[in-house]
Write a protein that holds these residues in place. Sequence first.
Motif, PDB file in Angstrom:
ATOM      1  N   VAL A  82      50.852 113.780  30.629  1.00 58.62           N
ATOM      2  CA  VAL A  82      50.848 115.127  30.431  1.00 58.62           C
ATOM      3  C   VAL A  82      49.391 115.652  29.556  1.00 58.62           C
ATOM      4  CG1 VAL A  82      52.064 116.959  28.955  1.00 58.62           C
ATOM      5  CG2 VAL A  82      53.404 115.184  30.081  1.00 58.62           C
ATOM      6  N   VAL A 106      52.988 122.533  38.017  1.00 55.45           N
ATOM      7  CA  VAL A 106      53.729 121.490  37.799  1.00 55.45           C
ATOM      8  C   VAL A 106      54.264 120.976  39.108  1.00 55.45           C
ATOM      9  CG1 VAL A 106      55.702 120.655  36.465  1.00 55.45           C
ATOM     10  CG2 VAL A 106      54.376 122.719  35.557  1.00 55.45           C
ATOM     11  N   GLY A 107      54.069 119.409  38.927  1.00 52.59           N
ATOM     12  CA  GLY A 107      54.474 118.807  40.275  1.00 52.59           C
ATOM     13  C   GLY A 107      53.561 118.806  41.349  1.00 52.59           C
ATOM     14  N   SER A 132      52.239 110.944  37.888  1.00 50.18           N
ATOM     15  CA  SER A 132      52.963 112.472  37.758  1.00 50.18           C
ATOM     16  C   SER A 132      51.937 113.108  36.702  1.00 50.18           C
ATOM     17  CB  SER A 132      54.300 112.047  37.020  1.00 50.18           C
ATOM     18  OG  SER A 132      54.879 113.376  36.341  1.00 50.18           O
ATOM     19  N   PHE A 133      51.438 114.199  37.035  1.00 55.65           N
ATOM     20  CA  PHE A 133      50.490 114.776  35.864  1.00 55.65           C
ATOM     21  C   PHE A 133      50.888 116.101  35.887  1.00 55.65           C
ATOM     22  CE2 PHE A 133      46.382 117.649  36.369  1.00 55.65           C
ATOM     23  CZ  PHE A 133      45.886 117.371  35.158  1.00 55.65           C
ATOM     24  N   THR A 134      51.174 116.584  34.458  1.00 57.93           N
ATOM     25  CA  THR A 134      51.674 118.005  34.137  1.00 57.93           C
ATOM     26  C   THR A 134      50.538 118.550  33.219  1.00 57.93           C
ATOM     27  OG1 THR A 134      53.851 117.291  34.286  1.00 57.93           O
ATOM     28  CG2 THR A 134      53.406 119.418  33.396  1.00 57.93           C
ATOM     29  N   VAL A 153      48.938 121.535  30.869  1.00 56.29           N
ATOM     30  CA  VAL A 153      49.524 122.613  30.163  1.00 56.29           C
ATOM     31  C   VAL A 153      48.439 123.233  29.507  1.00 56.29           C
ATOM     32  CG1 VAL A 153      50.495 123.068  27.742  1.00 56.29           C
ATOM     33  CG2 VAL A 153      51.630 121.298  29.427  1.00 56.29           C
ATOM     34  N   THR A 157      61.401 120.463  38.862  1.00 53.62           N
ATOM     35  CA  THR A 157      60.787 120.175  40.051  1.00 53.62           C
ATOM     36  C   THR A 157      60.944 118.793  40.167  1.00 53.62           C
ATOM     37  OG1 THR A 157      59.170 120.750  41.447  1.00 53.62           O
ATOM     38  CG2 THR A 157      58.459 120.301  39.560  1.00 53.62           C
ATOM     39  N   ASP A 170      58.234 115.804  41.283  1.00 56.22           N
ATOM     40  CA  ASP A 170      56.710 115.792  41.463  1.00 56.22           C
ATOM     41  C   ASP A 170      56.477 115.391  42.915  1.00 56.22           C
ATOM     42  OD1 ASP A 170      54.239 115.707  40.087  1.00 56.22           O
ATOM     43  OD2 ASP A 170      54.124 113.665  41.005  1.00 56.22           O
ATOM     44  N   SER A 203      54.512 111.553  42.571  1.00 53.61           N
ATOM     45  CA  SER A 203      55.159 110.451  41.938  1.00 53.61           C
ATOM     46  C   SER A 203      56.830 110.506  42.453  1.00 53.61           C
ATOM     47  CB  SER A 203      54.987 110.530  40.375  1.00 53.61           C
ATOM     48  OG  SER A 203      55.944 111.530  40.182  1.00 53.61           O
ATOM     49  N   ILE A 237      60.657 116.338  37.079  1.00 53.87           N
ATOM     50  CA  ILE A 237      59.941 117.199  35.781  1.00 53.87           C
ATOM     51  C   ILE A 237      60.850 118.220  35.339  1.00 53.87           C
ATOM     52  CG2 ILE A 237      57.707 117.974  35.035  1.00 53.87           C
ATOM     53  CD1 ILE A 237      56.362 116.652  37.036  1.00 53.87           C
TER      54      ILE A 237
END
Lengths: 352, 352, 352, 352
Positions: free
Chosen positions: B171, B201-202, B220-222, B224, C304, C306, C309, C313
């Motif tokens: 994140v 997201v996602g 998994s990269f979110t 912000v 959602t 991802d 991955s 999320i």
Amino acid sequence: MGIQVAVAGASGYAGGELLRLLAGHPEFDLVTATAHSKAGQRLDAVHPQLTGLDMTFVETVPDVLADADLVFLALPHGESAALAAQLPAGVRIVDLGADHRLTDSDAWTRYYGGPHAGAWTYGLPELPGQRERIAASTRVANTGCYAATITLALAPLIAAGVAQPADVVVVAASGTSGAGRAAKAHLLGSEVMGDLSPYKVGAHQHVPEIKQATGATGLSFTPVLAPMPRGILATVTALPAGNAADSTAGNVADSTAGNAADADPRAVLARAYADAPFVHLLPEGRWPHTAATLGGNSCHLQATVDVDSGRLIVVAALDNLGKGAAGQAVQNANLMFGLPETTGLSSWGVAP
Amino acid sequence: MGIQVAVAGASGYAGGELLRLLAGHPEFDLVTATAHSKAGQRLDAVHPQLTGLDMTFVETVPDVLADADLVFLALPHGESAALAAQLPAGVRIVDLGADHRLTDSDAWTRYYGGPHAGAWTYGLPELPGQRERIAASTRVANTGCYAATITLALAPLIAAGVAQPADVVVVAASGTSGAGRAAKAHLLGSEVMGDLSPYKVGAHQHVPEIKQATGATGLSFTPVLAPMPRGILATVTALPAGNAADSTAGNVADSTAGNAADADPRAVLARAYADAPFVHLLPEGRWPHTAATLGGNSCHLQATVDVDSGRLIVVAALDNLGKGAAGQAVQNANLMFGLPETTGLSSWGVAP
Amino acid sequence: MGIQVAVAGASGYAGGELLRLLAGHPEFDLVTATAHSKAGQRLDAVHPQLTGLDMTFVETVPDVLADADLVFLALPHGESAALAAQLPAGVRIVDLGADHRLTDSDAWTRYYGGPHAGAWTYGLPELPGQRERIAASTRVANTGCYAATITLALAPLIAAGVAQPADVVVVAASGTSGAGRAAKAHLLGSEVMGDLSPYKVGAHQHVPEIKQATGATGLSFTPVLAPMPRGILATVTALPAGNAADSTAGNVADSTAGNAADADPRAVLARAYADAPFVHLLPEGRWPHTAATLGGNSCHLQATVDVDSGRLIVVAALDNLGKGAAGQAVQNANLMFGLPETTGLSSWGVAP
Amino acid sequence: MGIQVAVAGASGYAGGELLRLLAGHPEFDLVTATAHSKAGQRLDAVHPQLTGLDMTFVETVPDVLADADLVFLALPHGESAALAAQLPAGVRIVDLGADHRLTDSDAWTRYYGGPHAGAWTYGLPELPGQRERIAASTRVANTGCYAATITLALAPLIAAGVAQPADVVVVAASGTSGAGRAAKAHLLGSEVMGDLSPYKVGAHQHVPEIKQATGATGLSFTPVLAPMPRGILATVTALPAGNAADSTAGNVADSTAGNAADADPRAVLARAYADAPFVHLLPEGRWPHTAATLGGNSCHLQATVDVDSGRLIVVAALDNLGKGAAGQAVQNANLMFGLPETTGLSSWGVAP
């Protein structure tokens, strides 16, 4: 070997900015940094923006400063005079505090209390003849950050007879670093974000310095705390010379028509700062704003005549820790050592 | 005469920071700055923080760039490849856009669309062997700001076999300058101040670059958006190697006991960046935060093992316009011209 | 005559928000507000946003609370248990502190130290069956602000078997009011504006509460301080049930294909909160952001899977002083007195 | 069935705040909300802080407004007059725009251009006799946000003969929501955070309204954009009556000695607002600040006499979208329908 430099009281915000500037200065070698409660800690533990600077704070005592060629004092008001008195005459000193700014001992006593330590050369190089005085001095009193901003905006207009000194009104907002680094509840981020908050309204201790430096004889100065870490924006208004106080909008043109060219505040400011590398009169239509000066040593200026009231309005912006404190201190020190005024300093701000 | 430098697309935020750095660089001479809609305007009308820099934007066409020794491309994604193809082979180019970062053409097409222009040398000098590759290149693709942050945190741990590549969770929050300078309603100050807002997201287009550069195989990269102009803070977590996914807190100690020394993420990072002037592993107990990196070219790192989950947690902070874009571009260009990596760059941040 | 209400420890931020809500509540009559160092001061001297509220803080002693029908405790952790023990059984109490949240005494001792006061009814009405338990209770432990955010996002997914409990990764950023009102140097506005700063990385005292309330068995929780006064944004990721930890992106579709409908996290959340007036699952494509919840009692959610991955999320946003503290306390108290859950509370945020 | 209410132009910031207030108003039933480019979208897609409010924007045409009992116009300047002219006489209208504020058609033409639509009842209930006029009106022109702030600070002092009307100097800073929701590059978060920026210096279109409402005959008004979403802080200074303009600090005491009691600005303000539920003169020593008014309908005031200049200084703070726009509009509408002035409004701010 370069010029050996010490900073006393380097754990605060102005001290931290000074360390940053000195760490990049090509002629000044930072050899000593002192602090009180932080003595014994690494500089970058206290100033994480200096991570990698390998030095440790020592206690603020005269001994550790006496061998330096140049000492900056970034101490609380009232502490620098006592320390300076114990340093050898040959050490050049720039005091970022208020102790030696005022020439009027009564004003000192009235606003700060206690005995007055006496005035040093006033450290605003852009005032007429001041560069030379600073260059010839071993003791220089850096100006206050509000005073620097307002003086750069106003002093040339009063000196040129374009602005009346009697009824100057200033509202100036400052970022929170101007209020220092001591933990106070009203300065918590939760309190200041989203907030504009006036303080010391009607009686601020910087009034005597501002009057002394600008030539104003009557001054209403209202400072405001603004939700940003750095920056001062001063809105300075004065009656145009020759414009009676009871004038109304309708007769402004008449009252100033006699010498319109002389009365142009922009022309006066342009002349005053023609050779000043760090004071920039903006092109017409562009107004100063603080973010453009962040991290640099510049002051941005603009002026106009108010359509309705006929008042002169000058707006000045600078970084309170830069041109308002640490940058100006380095600029003064450069002059004291015969270096180009701009050595180790930048006009450029860090934006956005 | 110094090295002649041009910046194409210099009216945006990364372009402005590049101009600031070049204006203070001792070896690079800024001779040309191009823009699209701002062509014909003075640089300081567009970047008021550069007030006093006397230069005017010209149109972005190959002719004005072809004579430079060094060209920086700070153009929207998809535009730099076309322009670069029209420049002489002898001109060294650093592309701040995404066009030449990916080695996988399929990933390019899937996330960006259109034909892939092919990969250039990846411009992150701190990767093993990369300094030398960059020094030998005439074409370098600067990394993305998120990718730079996350790669500096994670790549050594995966390369050392300390972190599993399969289930990385990131994140990362960025200041708003990362979203660019185009006027968009959701980026208005009224919207972003006081707000944290996740986006894409996602499914973010930087995932392939991050996987390529870090070695992660599952990510998994979110991202912000955070209420500040600059800065990226990335929280990167990965399973420790040898730690089965179904482990619970109770057996973490056991599962990693076999090679505790090797598995220490701090030790791995310390070795990886022992000679990197701009990547700082902080002393234990101090965590990176973005403000300490503002305006500088540093990346600050810290790592630990989570008490409850046993996951490795690495936090990285940098200035998205500095080490994440313009600073890194200058660092790469320094290497391409055989200059010390640190020329014209500072490790120090502007704080507070 | 309405229900007589007292607030103990009302000089802090959660206390101030509670006073604001009570001042507008149609059934609760605020009769007493206590404080420690602020005793004797008017409420609006301490909370200027309540200017005009004519009441004075009294000392926090049992006597001034014993006659109330309802007492809110907004005291530092560790103080509420002692005070509550001295109040009559008939007084209904909502404790905003941590003293009575944990059912596991060992976890209390490990993270907070000292003897454990025992668990009260957990004050999150949106958990299954919890509304009824709260309504039947005279003692309710308000949830922590992080725990509320993360639990609303995650608990239904674990309960429904859609998310694995074993490897949950959470990064959550909070506005500075979550760090309290005590004067601390690292919370000064100068420090926090423009800054993202992680803290207690790898070992946060709220982990046991979050695990207890969500059902997670393995949790990596990293909190971050964000430059805004209010708001929490939590990014919660978990492995989908049936998805082995060593899965890679390629086989996500396969592993979840068997029961795609059940595995839809949005469907699960929609069912869980169908009747919850303050928890809003946003329409697809819209993501929660904190500013939209400021000043209200809402929690906004979105979820959602991802793409890369395969992780689930879920992002949740709320006002840490609203639904995360004072708003939730009033919601609990409404239930305890048989009032509609929404009495005196608003779903609407104050934006921009 | 309650009073049927429509809001025209409800997609902007003032419109959004109006929707929030109306959604909680016990007597007004929001039945219609119109917009231009957002027509067809749900209200909460445009105003996410209203998530859960189940209504859709319709096009702004007279037909959808004609059946309402009460219409609020929150349209761009110049559009409300044309729309209002097409609504039945029986519909009560509050215009949040400028079209009907000025009584002087010449001033309208000079500052706004185009034909003047004529003045409506001026919607500031706290002016003497104005509550009654508003209650008797079917058409009310809400005041501008700057005008409201400055008028509440200054009008009683001029009316009481305590302040001279001739040389008023005002510097007022506003949060960015005052600049509207249209996407403009200079209002991007990246630009405004950390920045104070003056605008329209020396010639602002609100000057005629401020002079009309305050009684000032000469006014220097400098507005400043401040880095926060909401809030106005106005610093208003005027010469004390009986104090010749050429007075200097030395004779201030003398010139006002004759009627010191009458000249006390605090006493005048206390009398003026003794019965005003939303205007709060703070106790001596406390100064207004904007955060304390956020989200409420209050204006906070404080006044003093400047020690050095003898000028009266009044500082006023309010929420530009609250008491400066939407809150005031609801207050006016309450009066127009014979409801208590405070119905559906709160004095309390949301802080921190």
